[in-house]
Design a protein around this motif. Structure first.
Motif, PDB file in Angstrom:
ATOM      1  N   SER A   1     -84.098 -98.898-106.032  1.00  0.00           N
ATOM      2  CA  SER A   1     -84.277 -98.098-107.250  1.00  0.00           C
ATOM      3  C   SER A   1     -83.200 -98.413-108.284  1.00  0.00           C
ATOM      4  O   SER A   1     -83.478 -98.475-109.487  1.00  0.00           O
ATOM      5  CB  SER A   1     -84.240 -96.603-106.912  1.00  0.00           C
ATOM      6  OG  SER A   1     -85.235 -96.286-105.963  1.00  0.00           O
TER       7      SER A   1
ATOM      8  N   GLU B   1     -83.840 -99.984-111.970  1.00  0.00           N
ATOM      9  CA  GLU B   1     -83.338 -99.408-113.220  1.00  0.00           C
ATOM     10  C   GLU B   1     -82.598-100.466-114.042  1.00  0.00           C
ATOM     11  O   GLU B   1     -82.783-100.566-115.259  1.00  0.00           O
ATOM     12  CB  GLU B   1     -82.399 -98.225-112.926  1.00  0.00           C
ATOM     13  CG  GLU B   1     -83.131 -96.970-112.453  1.00  0.00           C
ATOM     14  CD  GLU B   1     -82.221 -95.745-112.328  1.00  0.00           C
ATOM     15  OE1 GLU B   1     -82.721 -94.690-111.940  1.00  0.00           O
ATOM     16  OE2 GLU B   1     -81.007 -95.853-112.626  1.00  0.00           O
TER      17      GLU B   1
ATOM     18  N   THR C   1     -82.179 -94.168-116.814  1.00  0.00           N
ATOM     19  CA  THR C   1     -81.556 -94.704-115.597  1.00  0.00           C
ATOM     20  C   THR C   1     -80.859 -93.566-114.843  1.00  0.00           C
ATOM     21  O   THR C   1     -79.636 -93.566-114.703  1.00  0.00           O
ATOM     22  CB  THR C   1     -80.505 -95.792-115.936  1.00  0.00           C
ATOM     23  OG1 THR C   1     -79.543 -95.209-116.839  1.00  0.00           O
ATOM     24  CG2 THR C   1     -81.127 -97.012-116.586  1.00  0.00           C
TER      25      THR C   1
END
Lengths: 337, 337
Positions: free
Chosen positions: A238, A242, A309
C-alpha cells in the motif's frame, strides 16, 4: 594531456568512501579531497580500506583528508574544485549542507548530489542556480564496519542526470563528463535525459521499507514474517502504491502497479533475516535518519498535486517522532557529558 | 456473620498490586492469594508497598504470596476460590492464561478479567462457559517502580459487567457482589448492564496512543509536538475514528466523532513531555506488549463486520513486528546465558 579535474567528496560514509576510491583511481589521490567527520582520525593517518566483492579485497587509498570544506580549499592552495560530490547522509544540518559547500564552489564547479530521497537537489539549486547540478541515484550495498573501513558487495551503479532535467546543453555535457570520470575509475554509470524516473523508482522502495523497518526494528524479511500477508505485506504494498501514485501525478507514468508488483516479488523471495535498510541501521544506534529526504518530501510532493497518501502520512508522523526521540536522547547525552 | 470470600489475584504488576491491596482490606490477608513472578522474592518476604495520592503513602500488606496457581490451591488446603481476578498483562502465554487458572476454578468461581483491550474475555468464556465471568475496565494510573513497590495517583475506577452482557441474573448478581467487595475495600466501581461500551471507549484511546507511542518511543505530548498537526495529530485522530467506526458496527453508537473530539482535546491540552502509555513503557525495556488484545482483536472485529481500517491495520503490522523483534531479542539473551 589535460590536467585531471580536482574533486571534493563531502561525506565519507560507506557510499562516499567507495566513490572516493573510484574517483581516486580516475584523478589520483593528490587531486581528490575528502571531508571526513567521525572517521577523520583513521582516514587522515591510515587512509581508507575497502573490501568489495566486485572491486577486490583490501583496497587501500589515501586522498587529501580534511575536516571541513574550508580546510580543503586552503590545502588545495585556493584553487577551485571542478567537482563537488555530496555523499553525506541527507539530513538537516546547521548550517545547511549547500551552505557548508560554499568555499569550494566556483562558477564552474559541477555539483553532484549522490543522496537518497526525492527533491533533495532543491536546496543546492536554490543556492547555486547557475552551477551545473547533477542528480545521482546510487545502487551500492556498502557498510562502514569501522572508521574508514567499508565492506561492499554485488553492485555499484550510479544513475546520473542534470537537475532540472531540461538543463542547458553545457550542463548536460557535465553529466557525460562526470560519467566518463567515474567509468575511468572503474565505476558503472548510466546517464539519463531525466534521472528523476530513477529517483522515483528507488523512492518507492526506500520510502516504504526504510521507515517500516526502522519503526519495527526488523529487517525486511523479518517484517514480512511477523504477521500474515494481509497485514505486513499489504502495508508495504500500500505504501509503494501511494508513492507510485505521487510519481504518476508528477508525470512519471512508468512508476506504477508493475513497479510495485516487481518490488513485492523481490521482497517475498528474500530469505530470513533479510536486508537491513539504512534507516534501520541508523535507528539501531539512535542516529538521525533521512526522514525528510525520503518520506517528508514525498508527502509534500503528494500534497502539491492533491494526491491522497494516508498511510505514507501516518508513517511520516511516526518516523519523524522517532527521529525527534533520537535527537532528544543525543542532546541528553551531550548535556550529561 | 458469613465467611469472607477467598480470592486469587493472578498477576501482580501495578494494577494487580493495587487491587490486591483493596481486596486485602475487604477479605483480610489470609484469604487473599497473589500469584507473583518477577516480584515473588520481595513480595513473599517483605510484602507489597503502595504509595498512592488517593489511598495514602507507605501502604504495606502481605497476602498469601505464591508462584503458581497450583501452589495457591495447595496452600489454601484445596478449598475452591470464590473469585479469581486476572490482572496479568494480556499477552499470549503457553499454556494460555485461562488454562493456567484451571486448578483454582470450581463451578462456583467468579472469574473477573481486569485486562486491557477488546474481546479479551473470549478465551476465558471458551474454557469456562458456565462460570460467572466478569469483564472489567480499569482506570488506574499506577507503576511498579521496584519489585512489589507501586506508585499510584489520581484515580482508581473499575467498570464491571458480565460477559456476555446478557448473562443470567445469577451471573449479574456476581457483578454486584464483586463491586460491593471492592467498595468494602475502598475501591470505586461502576456496574454496567453492558460494560463493552466502556471497553470500546477505552480502546479508542489505547489502540491509537499505545502503538503510536511505542513505535515512535515518544510520550503522547512529545509525539504531538514532533510534527505539524496535519501529520501527528491527524494520525491519532484517524486511528480513533477508525476504532469508533468498528465500535459502531458492533452496536456501540456512543463511541463516535464526539468521543474522538473529546479525547483529542484532552491530548492537545497535555503539557510536555506528556503521558507514557503502557506499551511505551514495555517497549523501552523490550518487554512483550499487549498487541493482540489492544490492536489485533480490534482489527479482526473490524474485519468481521467489513469495516475498513487501513491505518489501524498498518499500525498492527508495525507493532506486531516490533513485538516479534523483542521476542527474538529475548530468546537471543536466554540462549546466550
Amino acid at each position: 594531456m589535460t590536467t585531471p579535474p580536482r574533486v571534493l567528496v563531502f561525506g565519507t560514509g560507506s557510499v562516499g568512501t567507495v566513490y572516493a576510491w573510484i574517483l581516486s583511481r580516475a584523478v589520483g589521490e593528490g587531486d581528490l579531497y575528502t571531508v571526513c567527520r567521525s572517521n577523520y582520525a583513521v582516514a587522515s593517518t591510515a587512509g581508507f580500506t575497502i573490501n568489495s566483492t566486485i572491486f577486490g579485497d583490501g583496497l587501500k587509498f589515501k586522498p587529501q583528508v580534511v575536516r571541513t570544506v574550508d580546510e580543503a580549499v586552503s590545502l588545495s592552495g585556493g584553487k577551485p574544485f571542478d567537482y563537488v560530490v555530496v555523499t553525506a547522509k541527507a539530513i538537516q544540518t546547521t548550517p545547511s549542507m549547500p551552505e557548508q559547500l560554499r568555499p569550494a564552489i566556483s562558477p564552474h564547479t559541477t555539483i553532484a548530489v549522490i543522496q537518497n530521497g526525492i527533491a533533495v537537489e532543491k536546496p543546492y539549486q536554490a543556492l547555486y542556480p547557475d552551477n551545473p547540478l547533477l542528480s545521482c541515484v546510487v545502487y551500492l550495498p556498502a557498510t562502514q564496519i569501522a572508521p574508514a573501513v567499508v565492506t561492499h558487495r554485488e553492485i555499484a551503479l550510479l544513475h546520473i542526470g542534470t537537475y532540472p532535467s531540461n538543463a542547458s546543453p553545457e550542463h548536460k555535457a557535465r553529466a557525460e563528463s562526470f560519467s566518463r570520470l567515474l567509468n575511468a575509475g572503474g565505476g558503472r554509470t548510466q546517464v539519463h535525459e531525466d534521472v528523476q524516473t530513477e529517483r522515483w523508482s528507488k523512492l518507492a522502495v526506500n520510502a516504504s521499507w526504510n521507515p517500516v523497518c526502522a519503526l519495527s526494528r526488523s529487517r525486511d524479511a523479518q517484517f514480512l514474517a511477523s504477521s500474515p500477508p494481509e497485514y505486513a505485506l499489504n502495508l508495504i504494498k500500500s505504501l509503494m502504491t501511494e508513492i507510485a501514485s505521487v510519481a504518476q501525478a508528477w508525470g512519471y507514468d512508468n512508476i506504477n502497479a508493475k513497479t510495485v508488483e516487481f518490488q513485492i516479488d523481490r521482497a517475498k523471495a528474500r530469505e530470513l533475516p533479510g536486508v537491513e535498510p539504512s534507516m534501520l541501521a541508523d535507528a539501531k544506534v539512535g542516529a538521525r535518519m533521512e526522514v525528510e529526504a525520503i518520506v517528508g518530501n514525498a508527502v509534500r510532493l503528494a500534497e502539491e498535486k492533491g494526491v491522497r497518501t494516508p498511510l505514507l502520512r501516518g508513517i511520516y508522523a511516526l518516523i519523524k517522532a522517532l527521529d525527534a526521540t533520537f535527537q532528544r536522547d543525543s542532546e541528553k547525552k551531550v548535556s550529561a557529558q
